[in-house]
Design a protein around this motif. Structure first.
Motif, PDB file in Angstrom:
ATOM      1  N   HIS A  33       0.846  -1.434  -0.185  1.00  0.00           N
ATOM      2  CA  HIS A  33       0.548  -0.145   0.211  1.00  0.00           C
ATOM      3  C   HIS A  33       1.185   1.080  -0.242  1.00  0.00           C
ATOM      4  O   HIS A  33       1.972   1.723   0.986  1.00  0.00           O
ATOM      5  CB  HIS A  33      -0.888  -0.079   1.075  1.00  0.00           C
ATOM      6  CG  HIS A  33      -1.869  -1.163   1.574  1.00  0.00           C
ATOM      7  ND1 HIS A  33      -2.997  -1.176   0.629  1.00  0.00           N
ATOM      8  CD2 HIS A  33      -1.747  -2.870   1.861  1.00  0.00           C
ATOM      9  CE1 HIS A  33      -3.295  -2.623   0.570  1.00  0.00           C
ATOM     10  NE2 HIS A  33      -2.866  -3.275   1.961  1.00  0.00           N
ATOM     11  N   ARG A  34       0.496   1.790  -1.267  1.00  0.00           N
ATOM     12  CA  ARG A  34       1.355   3.675  -1.089  1.00  0.00           C
ATOM     13  C   ARG A  34       1.218   4.068   0.511  1.00  0.00           C
ATOM     14  O   ARG A  34       2.580   5.043   0.088  1.00  0.00           O
ATOM     15  CB  ARG A  34       0.843   4.527  -2.595  1.00  0.00           C
ATOM     16  CG  ARG A  34       1.424   3.449  -3.803  1.00  0.00           C
ATOM     17  CD  ARG A  34       0.723   4.932  -4.728  1.00  0.00           C
ATOM     18  NE  ARG A  34       1.575   4.776  -6.025  1.00  0.00           N
ATOM     19  CZ  ARG A  34       2.336   4.229  -6.613  1.00  0.00           C
ATOM     20  NH1 ARG A  34       4.173   5.356  -5.904  1.00  0.00           N
ATOM     21  NH2 ARG A  34       2.654   4.177  -7.839  1.00  0.00           N
ATOM     22  N   SER A  35       0.575   4.066   0.886  1.00  0.00           N
ATOM     23  CA  SER A  35      -0.229   5.367   2.294  1.00  0.00           C
ATOM     24  C   SER A  35       1.336   4.872   3.447  1.00  0.00           C
ATOM     25  O   SER A  35       1.187   4.733   4.231  1.00  0.00           O
ATOM     26  CB  SER A  35      -1.400   4.706   2.710  1.00  0.00           C
ATOM     27  OG  SER A  35      -2.070   3.723   3.406  1.00  0.00           O
ATOM     28  N   LEU A  37       4.080   3.744   2.571  1.00  0.00           N
ATOM     29  CA  LEU A  37       5.297   3.979   2.352  1.00  0.00           C
ATOM     30  C   LEU A  37       6.698   5.032   2.656  1.00  0.00           C
ATOM     31  O   LEU A  37       5.433   5.699   3.067  1.00  0.00           O
ATOM     32  CB  LEU A  37       5.775   4.310   0.441  1.00  0.00           C
ATOM     33  CG  LEU A  37       4.962   2.879  -0.795  1.00  0.00           C
ATOM     34  CD1 LEU A  37       5.312   3.925  -1.843  1.00  0.00           C
ATOM     35  CD2 LEU A  37       5.704   1.901  -0.160  1.00  0.00           C
ATOM     36  N   GLY A  48       7.920  -0.256  -0.976  1.00  0.00           N
ATOM     37  CA  GLY A  48       6.604  -1.192  -2.169  1.00  0.00           C
ATOM     38  C   GLY A  48       6.950  -2.118  -3.610  1.00  0.00           C
ATOM     39  O   GLY A  48       8.141  -1.878  -3.254  1.00  0.00           O
ATOM     40  N   ASN A  50       4.433  -5.239  -5.741  1.00  0.00           N
ATOM     41  CA  ASN A  50       3.245  -5.684  -5.974  1.00  0.00           C
ATOM     42  C   ASN A  50       3.766  -7.535  -6.378  1.00  0.00           C
ATOM     43  O   ASN A  50       4.410  -7.024  -7.764  1.00  0.00           O
ATOM     44  CB  ASN A  50       2.247  -4.830  -7.106  1.00  0.00           C
ATOM     45  CG  ASN A  50       1.188  -5.275  -6.996  1.00  0.00           C
ATOM     46  OD1 ASN A  50       0.797  -6.873  -7.662  1.00  0.00           O
ATOM     47  ND2 ASN A  50      -0.181  -4.513  -7.553  1.00  0.00           N
ATOM     48  N   ASP A  57      10.560  -2.771  -5.491  1.00  0.00           N
ATOM     49  CA  ASP A  57      11.598  -1.045  -5.998  1.00  0.00           C
ATOM     50  C   ASP A  57      12.521  -1.642  -5.541  1.00  0.00           C
ATOM     51  O   ASP A  57      13.138  -2.056  -4.248  1.00  0.00           O
ATOM     52  CB  ASP A  57      11.161  -0.542  -4.441  1.00  0.00           C
ATOM     53  CG  ASP A  57      11.543   0.713  -4.280  1.00  0.00           C
ATOM     54  OD1 ASP A  57      13.221   0.478  -5.182  1.00  0.00           O
ATOM     55  OD2 ASP A  57      11.726   1.421  -3.870  1.00  0.00           O
TER      56      ASP A  57
END
Length: 303
Positions: A33-35, A37, A48, A50, A57
């Motif tokens: 989830h980006r929130s 990071l 991050g 997926n 990353d």
């Protein structure tokens, strides 16, 4: 050390991260989830990834000394159907392949990858004592574990020391399968499951974390390693021990047919039997804090 961890919010992952941070290690969390990071209040950093898309990353992984890969959908979180069985498998195999491939392609790969597995690798083995030399089983979870471990091959081929910790039943009051037992037993509603003769290879949370940390630095150890206490017990013995620890009766056995009605195919993991020994850990000199089930249960209550 700079250590990357997947599954860092799970039962084992969160305990491992706390332990590493307490001892001054720099933890890099892999999150979806980006929130989440960036820097975390506890001093760790999140990058991050997926896994389903094969994305991670790589720049964030640069410079890590070791990686502990614990991510995967909970086996006992939901009743199994074809879709959830696919999720159980894909969440392990795809994430491992994504991570192993990325690590292999780094200019300076980490020295070690601990890529999780489970004693489900062996299938149902009854009361036969087994160690890491035993072959794979033939049921669903055994097949998942075989593919899960194989997915780490790119890292191994790149010269990274790869260890597959095959974890048993983690006894914890905070979560996981063990955590579901404590509330029932505290209410006096506990009892053996099925015949109670099936072996459950357990490990305390403290020993699980200590073993993972031991394996990070045990340069001579690679391949599958059983993370289970050296004294597996039957479900009936664990039930009796939990009753003693909590000071509660255990009068309500659950017959096998009821478990199969309630749990479907997953019931095979409850009534099935794994009598697994941690031969490689013991040979490498690891010492268990909680080798007996009652010790492990009391430690779980103290968490």
């Amino acid at each position: 050390m700079r250590i990357a961890v997947t599954g860092s919010t799970g039962l084992i992952g969160s305990a491992l991260v706390r332990s590493l941070l307490t001892d001054g290690h720099h933890v890099v969390r892999l999150v979806r989830h980006r929130s989440a990071l960036g820097p975390h209040p506890d001093g760790s950093t999140a990058i991050g990834w997926n896994p389903a898309r094969g994305e991670v990353d790589r720049a964030g992984l640069a410079g890590v000394d070791a990686v502990v890969h614990l991510a995967g959908a909970g086996v006992a979180e939901r009743r199994w159907n074809d879709a959830y069985k696919r999720e159980i498998r894909d969440s392990r195999v795809l994430s491992t392949r994504t991570l192993a491939t990325a690590l292999a392609e780094l200019e300076k790969p980490p020295a070690v990858l601990l890529s999780a597995s489970a004693v489900g690798f062996y299938g149902q083995t009854g009361d036969r004592v087994i160690d890491e030399s035993a072959p794979a089983g033939s049921d669903f979870l055994a097949g998942v574990c075989v593919d899960w471990e194989a997915a780490a091959r790119p890292a191994e081929e790149a010269g990274i020391r790869v260890v597959h910790p095959r974890t048993g039943l983690v006894l914890s009051s905070r979560g996981g399968a063990g955590g579901r037992l404590f509330p029932l037993f505290k209410l006096g509603l506990g009892g053996r499951l099925g015949s109670g003769e099936q072996y459950w290879s357990f490990v305390s949370t403290a020993d699980e974390v200590a073993a993972l940390r031991f394996l990070l630095e045990a340069d001579q150890v690679r391949g599958p390693v059983n993370l289970t206490a050296p004294n597996p017990v039957t479900n009936a013995e664990l039930t009796a021990a939990l009753g003693r620890v909590l000071g509660r009766p255990t009068p309500f056995p659950v017959p096998e047919f009821a478990l199969r009605l309630a749990l479907g195919e997953m019931a095979v993991e409850v009534v099935g039997s794994h009598r697994v020994l941690p031969a490689k850990l013991l040979a490498a000199g690891f010492g268990f804090r909680h080798p007996e089930v009652e010790q492990a249960l009391r430690a779980a209550l103290d968490e």
